[in-house]
Design an enzyme around this catalytic site. Structure first.
Site, PDB file in Angstrom:
ATOM      1  N   HIS A   1       6.120 -26.109   7.243  1.00  0.00           N
ATOM      2  CA  HIS A   1       5.055 -26.951   7.335  1.00  0.00           C
ATOM      3  C   HIS A   1       3.757 -26.531   6.818  1.00  0.00           C
ATOM      4  CE1 HIS A   1       7.651 -27.718  11.447  1.00  0.00           C
ATOM      5  NE2 HIS A   1       7.945 -28.832  10.149  1.00  0.00           N
TER       6      HIS A   1
ATOM      7  N   CYS B   1       2.241  -4.268   4.109  1.00  0.00           N
ATOM      8  CA  CYS B   1       1.963  -2.648   3.795  1.00  0.00           C
ATOM      9  C   CYS B   1       2.337  -1.829   5.546  1.00  0.00           C
ATOM     10  CB  CYS B   1       0.075  -3.135   4.448  1.00  0.00           C
ATOM     11  SG  CYS B   1       0.028  -4.368   5.528  1.00  0.00           S
ATOM     12  N   GLY B   2       1.754  -1.311   6.014  1.00  0.00           N
ATOM     13  CA  GLY B   2       2.233  -0.620   7.444  1.00  0.00           C
ATOM     14  C   GLY B   2       2.795  -2.253   8.425  1.00  0.00           C
ATOM     15  N   THR B   3       1.432  -3.108   8.438  1.00  0.00           N
ATOM     16  CA  THR B   3       2.141  -3.357   9.652  1.00  0.00           C
ATOM     17  C   THR B   3       2.150  -5.155   9.587  1.00  0.00           C
ATOM     18  OG1 THR B   3      -0.455  -4.012   9.959  1.00  0.00           O
ATOM     19  CG2 THR B   3       0.493  -2.529  11.212  1.00  0.00           C
ATOM     20  N   GLY B   4       1.706  -5.265   7.802  1.00  0.00           N
ATOM     21  CA  GLY B   4       1.600  -6.365   7.032  1.00  0.00           C
ATOM     22  C   GLY B   4       0.138  -7.220   7.658  1.00  0.00           C
ATOM     23  N   ILE B   5      -0.498  -6.650   8.691  1.00  0.00           N
ATOM     24  CA  ILE B   5      -2.005  -7.755   8.861  1.00  0.00           C
ATOM     25  C   ILE B   5      -2.968  -7.371   8.363  1.00  0.00           C
ATOM     26  CG2 ILE B   5      -3.284  -7.716  11.287  1.00  0.00           C
ATOM     27  CD1 ILE B   5      -1.326  -7.060  12.869  1.00  0.00           C
ATOM     28  N   GLY B   6      -2.946  -6.349   8.134  1.00  0.00           N
ATOM     29  CA  GLY B   6      -3.644  -6.107   7.019  1.00  0.00           C
ATOM     30  C   GLY B   6      -4.358  -6.710   5.699  1.00  0.00           C
ATOM     31  N   MET B   7      -3.115  -6.777   4.796  1.00  0.00           N
ATOM     32  CA  MET B   7      -3.213  -7.582   3.940  1.00  0.00           C
ATOM     33  C   MET B   7      -3.103  -9.115   4.210  1.00  0.00           C
ATOM     34  SD  MET B   7      -1.886  -5.851   1.233  1.00  0.00           S
ATOM     35  CE  MET B   7      -0.799  -4.203   0.757  1.00  0.00           C
TER      36      MET B   7
ATOM     37  N   ASP C   1       0.522  -1.219   0.028  1.00  0.00           N
ATOM     38  CA  ASP C   1      -0.335   0.057  -0.332  1.00  0.00           C
ATOM     39  C   ASP C   1       1.236   0.813   0.245  1.00  0.00           C
ATOM     40  OD1 ASP C   1       0.720   0.650   2.785  1.00  0.00           O
ATOM     41  OD2 ASP C   1      -1.311   0.094   3.769  1.00  0.00           O
ATOM     42  N   HIS C   2       0.490   2.199   0.241  1.00  0.00           N
ATOM     43  CA  HIS C   2       0.921   3.579  -0.430  1.00  0.00           C
ATOM     44  C   HIS C   2       1.980   3.975   1.618  1.00  0.00           C
ATOM     45  CE1 HIS C   2      -2.651   4.431   2.420  1.00  0.00           C
ATOM     46  NE2 HIS C   2      -1.749   5.059   3.214  1.00  0.00           N
TER      47      HIS C   2
ATOM     48  N   ARG D   1       3.499 -35.372   7.029  1.00  0.00           N
ATOM     49  CA  ARG D   1       2.903 -35.394   8.340  1.00  0.00           C
ATOM     50  C   ARG D   1       2.308 -34.216   7.881  1.00  0.00           C
ATOM     51  NH1 ARG D   1       7.101 -34.296  10.993  1.00  0.00           N
ATOM     52  NH2 ARG D   1       6.989 -32.128  12.649  1.00  0.00           N
ATOM     53  N   HIS D   2       2.405 -32.986   7.513  1.00  0.00           N
ATOM     54  CA  HIS D   2       2.158 -32.012   7.702  1.00  0.00           C
ATOM     55  C   HIS D   2       1.012 -31.440   6.210  1.00  0.00           C
ATOM     56  CE1 HIS D   2       5.298 -30.481  10.240  1.00  0.00           C
ATOM     57  NE2 HIS D   2       6.134 -30.609   9.039  1.00  0.00           N
TER      58      HIS D   2
HETATM   59  C1  RB5 Z   1      -2.381   1.972   6.341  1.00  0.00           C
HETATM   60  O1  RB5 Z   1      -2.386   3.035   7.890  1.00  0.00           O
HETATM   61  C2  RB5 Z   1      -2.622   0.535   7.678  1.00  0.00           C
HETATM   62  O2  RB5 Z   1      -3.103   0.686   8.360  1.00  0.00           O
HETATM   63  C3  RB5 Z   1      -1.380  -0.368   5.986  1.00  0.00           C
HETATM   64  O3  RB5 Z   1      -0.478  -0.220   6.162  1.00  0.00           O
HETATM   65  C4  RB5 Z   1      -1.762  -1.724   7.166  1.00  0.00           C
HETATM   66  O4  RB5 Z   1      -0.760  -1.659   8.413  1.00  0.00           O
HETATM   67  C5  RB5 Z   1      -2.511  -2.023   7.633  1.00  0.00           C
HETATM   68  O5  RB5 Z   1      -3.110  -3.643   7.849  1.00  0.00           O
END
Ligand code: RB5
Length: 148
Positions: free
Chosen positions: A98, A65-71, A8-9, A132-133
């Site tokens: 695995h 992305c910022g945290t990788g979590i949203g992606m 993302d940006h 096994r995996h």
């Molecule tokens: C964007 O501000 C931020 O929410 C995104 O990069 C990401 O961290 C979401 O998980």
């Protein structure tokens, strides 16, 4: 092997860094954007990558992305996608061994570029162990098939 990459940006600098690593590794890749710092929504760019992985047009995907979590949340909604959020090389190695992960998610705000490059290197160079995996990975696929 062919890889699709997007961010993302917030994560453009790390995307460029990972592209340099892919070039050094001589791995073919397609950059699905974004290509400017204009604000975008990470689910849109996650989908661009994982749809290519799910259709078999590319072998693996990398999302930043910022945290990788949203992606990673978005990616794992798509049938056939096993996206791993990995911020250390141990996890990167074992999610290939695995889980046969086919998408890697990274957070630009979480780790430095050097570690990100190392994680990508380990993740792309580790083969799935199966054995096994395979039973466990098949259970994930079975659940997806029953639900869709
Ligand atoms: C964007 O501000 C931020 O929410 C995104 O990069 C990401 O961290 C979401 O998980």
């Amino acid at each position: 092997m062919k890889v699709a990459i997007a961010s993302d940006h917030t994560a453009l600098p790390m995307k460029d860094e990972i592209k340099s690593e892919l070039e050094e590794l001589k791995i073919e890749f397609v950059d699905l954007g974004p290509f400017s710092i204009e604000r975008v929504d990470y689910p849109d760019f996650a989908l661009k990558v994982v749809e290519l992985v799910a259709s078999g047009e590319v072998d693996k995907g990398i999302l930043i992305c910022g945290t990788g979590i949203g992606m990673s949340i978005m990616a794992n909604k798509v049938k056939g996608i096993r996206c791993a959020l990995a911020h250390d090389t141990f996890s990167a190695k074992y999610t290939r061994l695995h889980n046969d992960s086919n998408v890697l998610a990274l957070g630009q705000r979480v780790i430095g570029h050097g570690l990100a490059r190392e994680i990508v290197n380990v993740w792309l160079n580790t083969e799935y162990e199966a054995g096994r995996h395979a039973v466990r990975v098949q259970k994930i696929a079975d659940y997806e098939n029953e639900r869709n």
